[in-house]
Design a protein around this motif. Sequence first.
Motif, PDB file in Angstrom:
ATOM      1  N   ARG A   4     -56.271 -36.067  -2.679  1.00  0.00           N
ATOM      2  CA  ARG A   4     -54.997 -36.404  -2.402  1.00  0.00           C
ATOM      3  C   ARG A   4     -55.057 -36.248  -0.741  1.00  0.00           C
ATOM      4  NH1 ARG A   4     -54.171 -39.758  -5.242  1.00  0.00           N
ATOM      5  NH2 ARG A   4     -52.571 -40.400  -5.690  1.00  0.00           N
ATOM      6  N   VAL A   5     -55.969 -35.781  -0.092  1.00  0.00           N
ATOM      7  CA  VAL A   5     -55.918 -35.421   1.238  1.00  0.00           C
ATOM      8  C   VAL A   5     -57.023 -35.330   1.861  1.00  0.00           C
ATOM      9  CG1 VAL A   5     -55.673 -32.860   1.154  1.00  0.00           C
ATOM     10  CG2 VAL A   5     -54.723 -34.106   3.158  1.00  0.00           C
ATOM     11  N   HIS A   6     -57.014 -35.746   2.962  1.00  0.00           N
ATOM     12  CA  HIS A   6     -58.753 -36.005   3.533  1.00  0.00           C
ATOM     13  C   HIS A   6     -58.330 -35.548   5.176  1.00  0.00           C
ATOM     14  CE1 HIS A   6     -62.023 -37.470   5.948  1.00  0.00           C
ATOM     15  NE2 HIS A   6     -62.701 -37.220   4.808  1.00  0.00           N
ATOM     16  N   VAL A   7     -59.182 -34.447   5.760  1.00  0.00           N
ATOM     17  CA  VAL A   7     -59.269 -34.119   7.024  1.00  0.00           C
ATOM     18  C   VAL A   7     -60.607 -34.477   7.666  1.00  0.00           C
ATOM     19  CG1 VAL A   7     -58.860 -32.232   8.628  1.00  0.00           C
ATOM     20  CG2 VAL A   7     -57.484 -32.310   6.308  1.00  0.00           C
ATOM     21  N   ALA A   8     -60.581 -34.975   8.737  1.00  0.00           N
ATOM     22  CA  ALA A   8     -61.861 -35.185   9.745  1.00  0.00           C
ATOM     23  C   ALA A   8     -61.444 -34.568  11.083  1.00  0.00           C
ATOM     24  CB  ALA A   8     -61.983 -36.729   9.828  1.00  0.00           C
ATOM     25  N   SER A   9     -62.413 -33.991  11.594  1.00  0.00           N
ATOM     26  CA  SER A   9     -62.170 -33.216  13.004  1.00  0.00           C
ATOM     27  C   SER A   9     -63.566 -33.527  13.934  1.00  0.00           C
ATOM     28  CB  SER A   9     -62.155 -31.633  12.595  1.00  0.00           C
ATOM     29  OG  SER A   9     -61.123 -31.405  12.001  1.00  0.00           O
ATOM     30  N   ALA A  10     -63.006 -33.210  15.197  1.00  0.00           N
ATOM     31  CA  ALA A  10     -64.128 -33.343  16.031  1.00  0.00           C
ATOM     32  C   ALA A  10     -63.943 -32.483  17.363  1.00  0.00           C
ATOM     33  CB  ALA A  10     -64.473 -34.829  16.800  1.00  0.00           C
ATOM     34  N   VAL A  11     -64.932 -31.946  17.794  1.00  0.00           N
ATOM     35  CA  VAL A  11     -64.801 -31.066  19.012  1.00  0.00           C
ATOM     36  C   VAL A  11     -64.592 -32.104  20.101  1.00  0.00           C
ATOM     37  CG1 VAL A  11     -65.791 -29.505  20.752  1.00  0.00           C
ATOM     38  CG2 VAL A  11     -66.090 -29.133  18.053  1.00  0.00           C
ATOM     39  N   VAL A  12     -63.723 -31.958  21.208  1.00  0.00           N
ATOM     40  CA  VAL A  12     -63.358 -32.597  22.219  1.00  0.00           C
ATOM     41  C   VAL A  12     -63.411 -32.034  23.571  1.00  0.00           C
ATOM     42  CG1 VAL A  12     -61.628 -34.391  23.338  1.00  0.00           C
ATOM     43  CG2 VAL A  12     -61.728 -34.087  20.816  1.00  0.00           C
ATOM     44  N   ASP A  13     -64.238 -32.702  24.358  1.00  0.00           N
ATOM     45  CA  ASP A  13     -64.618 -32.180  25.743  1.00  0.00           C
ATOM     46  C   ASP A  13     -63.399 -32.306  26.840  1.00  0.00           C
ATOM     47  OD1 ASP A  13     -67.085 -30.924  25.344  1.00  0.00           O
ATOM     48  OD2 ASP A  13     -68.010 -32.892  25.512  1.00  0.00           O
ATOM     49  N   ALA A  14     -62.143 -31.810  26.490  1.00  0.00           N
ATOM     50  CA  ALA A  14     -60.850 -31.942  27.332  1.00  0.00           C
ATOM     51  C   ALA A  14     -59.901 -30.759  26.869  1.00  0.00           C
ATOM     52  CB  ALA A  14     -60.370 -33.101  26.753  1.00  0.00           C
ATOM     53  N   THR A  15     -58.992 -30.654  27.511  1.00  0.00           N
ATOM     54  CA  THR A  15     -58.097 -29.616  27.069  1.00  0.00           C
ATOM     55  C   THR A  15     -57.175 -30.117  25.932  1.00  0.00           C
ATOM     56  OG1 THR A  15     -56.052 -30.389  28.606  1.00  0.00           O
ATOM     57  CG2 THR A  15     -57.938 -28.699  29.542  1.00  0.00           C
ATOM     58  N   ALA A  16     -56.667 -29.024  25.219  1.00  0.00           N
ATOM     59  CA  ALA A  16     -55.781 -29.508  24.239  1.00  0.00           C
ATOM     60  C   ALA A  16     -54.580 -30.292  24.535  1.00  0.00           C
ATOM     61  CB  ALA A  16     -55.229 -28.297  23.575  1.00  0.00           C
ATOM     62  N   ASP A  17     -53.796 -30.115  25.772  1.00  0.00           N
ATOM     63  CA  ASP A  17     -52.927 -30.817  26.264  1.00  0.00           C
ATOM     64  C   ASP A  17     -53.512 -32.220  26.643  1.00  0.00           C
ATOM     65  OD1 ASP A  17     -50.845 -28.904  26.211  1.00  0.00           O
ATOM     66  OD2 ASP A  17     -51.171 -28.171  28.326  1.00  0.00           O
ATOM     67  N   GLU A 128     -63.526 -40.369   9.446  1.00  0.00           N
ATOM     68  CA  GLU A 128     -64.860 -39.643  10.253  1.00  0.00           C
ATOM     69  C   GLU A 128     -65.092 -40.182  11.319  1.00  0.00           C
ATOM     70  OE1 GLU A 128     -66.017 -36.841   8.783  1.00  0.00           O
ATOM     71  OE2 GLU A 128     -64.820 -36.674   7.165  1.00  0.00           O
ATOM     72  N   ALA A 129     -65.314 -41.699  11.334  1.00  0.00           N
ATOM     73  CA  ALA A 129     -65.473 -42.435  12.562  1.00  0.00           C
ATOM     74  C   ALA A 129     -64.530 -42.526  13.562  1.00  0.00           C
ATOM     75  CB  ALA A 129     -65.863 -43.735  11.947  1.00  0.00           C
ATOM     76  N   GLU A 130     -63.264 -42.490  13.326  1.00  0.00           N
ATOM     77  CA  GLU A 130     -62.134 -42.402  14.120  1.00  0.00           C
ATOM     78  C   GLU A 130     -62.236 -41.120  14.820  1.00  0.00           C
ATOM     79  OE1 GLU A 130     -59.039 -45.606  12.416  1.00  0.00           O
ATOM     80  OE2 GLU A 130     -58.921 -43.560  11.930  1.00  0.00           O
ATOM     81  N   ALA A 131     -62.377 -40.042  14.184  1.00  0.00           N
ATOM     82  CA  ALA A 131     -62.385 -38.677  14.818  1.00  0.00           C
ATOM     83  C   ALA A 131     -63.492 -38.474  15.815  1.00  0.00           C
ATOM     84  CB  ALA A 131     -62.559 -37.355  13.776  1.00  0.00           C
ATOM     85  N   ARG A 132     -64.540 -38.951  15.665  1.00  0.00           N
ATOM     86  CA  ARG A 132     -65.788 -38.971  16.575  1.00  0.00           C
ATOM     87  C   ARG A 132     -65.369 -40.063  17.719  1.00  0.00           C
ATOM     88  NH1 ARG A 132     -68.369 -39.167  11.670  1.00  0.00           N
ATOM     89  NH2 ARG A 132     -69.007 -41.340  11.886  1.00  0.00           N
ATOM     90  N   LEU A 133     -64.659 -41.187  17.468  1.00  0.00           N
ATOM     91  CA  LEU A 133     -64.434 -42.010  18.358  1.00  0.00           C
ATOM     92  C   LEU A 133     -63.435 -41.637  19.250  1.00  0.00           C
ATOM     93  CD1 LEU A 133     -64.339 -44.866  19.872  1.00  0.00           C
ATOM     94  CD2 LEU A 133     -63.026 -45.666  17.986  1.00  0.00           C
ATOM     95  N   ILE A 134     -62.281 -40.874  18.803  1.00  0.00           N
ATOM     96  CA  ILE A 134     -61.507 -40.043  19.845  1.00  0.00           C
ATOM     97  C   ILE A 134     -61.959 -39.002  20.662  1.00  0.00           C
ATOM     98  CG2 ILE A 134     -59.475 -38.244  19.579  1.00  0.00           C
ATOM     99  CD1 ILE A 134     -58.588 -39.797  16.880  1.00  0.00           C
ATOM    100  N   ALA A 135     -63.098 -38.295  20.106  1.00  0.00           N
ATOM    101  CA  ALA A 135     -63.553 -37.322  20.975  1.00  0.00           C
ATOM    102  C   ALA A 135     -64.509 -38.143  22.049  1.00  0.00           C
ATOM    103  CB  ALA A 135     -64.686 -36.460  20.338  1.00  0.00           C
ATOM    104  N   ASP A 136     -65.002 -38.942  21.805  1.00  0.00           N
ATOM    105  CA  ASP A 136     -65.786 -39.953  22.924  1.00  0.00           C
ATOM    106  C   ASP A 136     -64.704 -40.519  23.786  1.00  0.00           C
ATOM    107  OD1 ASP A 136     -68.225 -40.992  23.888  1.00  0.00           O
ATOM    108  OD2 ASP A 136     -67.487 -42.897  23.309  1.00  0.00           O
TER     109      ASP A 136
END
Length: 150
Positions: A4-17, A128-136
């Motif tokens: 029913r729910v899916h979570v994908a995460s990635a570490v980002v080299d930027a501040t949270a803001d 999953e791919a979008e989380a990695r793309l966002i981080a990049d």
Amino acid sequence: MGDRVHVASAVVDATADEAFSFLRDPQHLSQWAKGLRDQQVLGTDLIAGRLAADGSRHYCRIEAVDATRGVLYRLGPDPQALVARIMSQVMPGEDLGLGAGRCVVSLTAWRTGDMDASRWRSLQSSHEAEARLIADLIGRIPRARYAPDA
């Protein structure tokens, strides 16, 4: 995470803001949200486009909550009756032991009752791919351009 729910995460080299500013900006949705193609920004929080799954016209309204750095993406074929389907959440790196210049971005998707197993698996893979793309993407942004006060 279940059917029913899916979570994908990635570490980002930027501040949270910085990450939150990027995710809440409708001008940048087309850079990472590959499920909604041919996007047009219709206002400060409304986007129109075509679903990658079937080509139908859909809308997305962005609702950002500053206090939690959460962004809710409401979707649907009628801009007056959009449904919460996707959410992004940004967690500061210092809260997770990653340091002040990093953060974690998570994308959460909810499965609708009419979504078959194949489409659900496809959505999970896309997220999953979008989380990695966002981080990049965020990691390559010049800091002055997407700083929260810019």
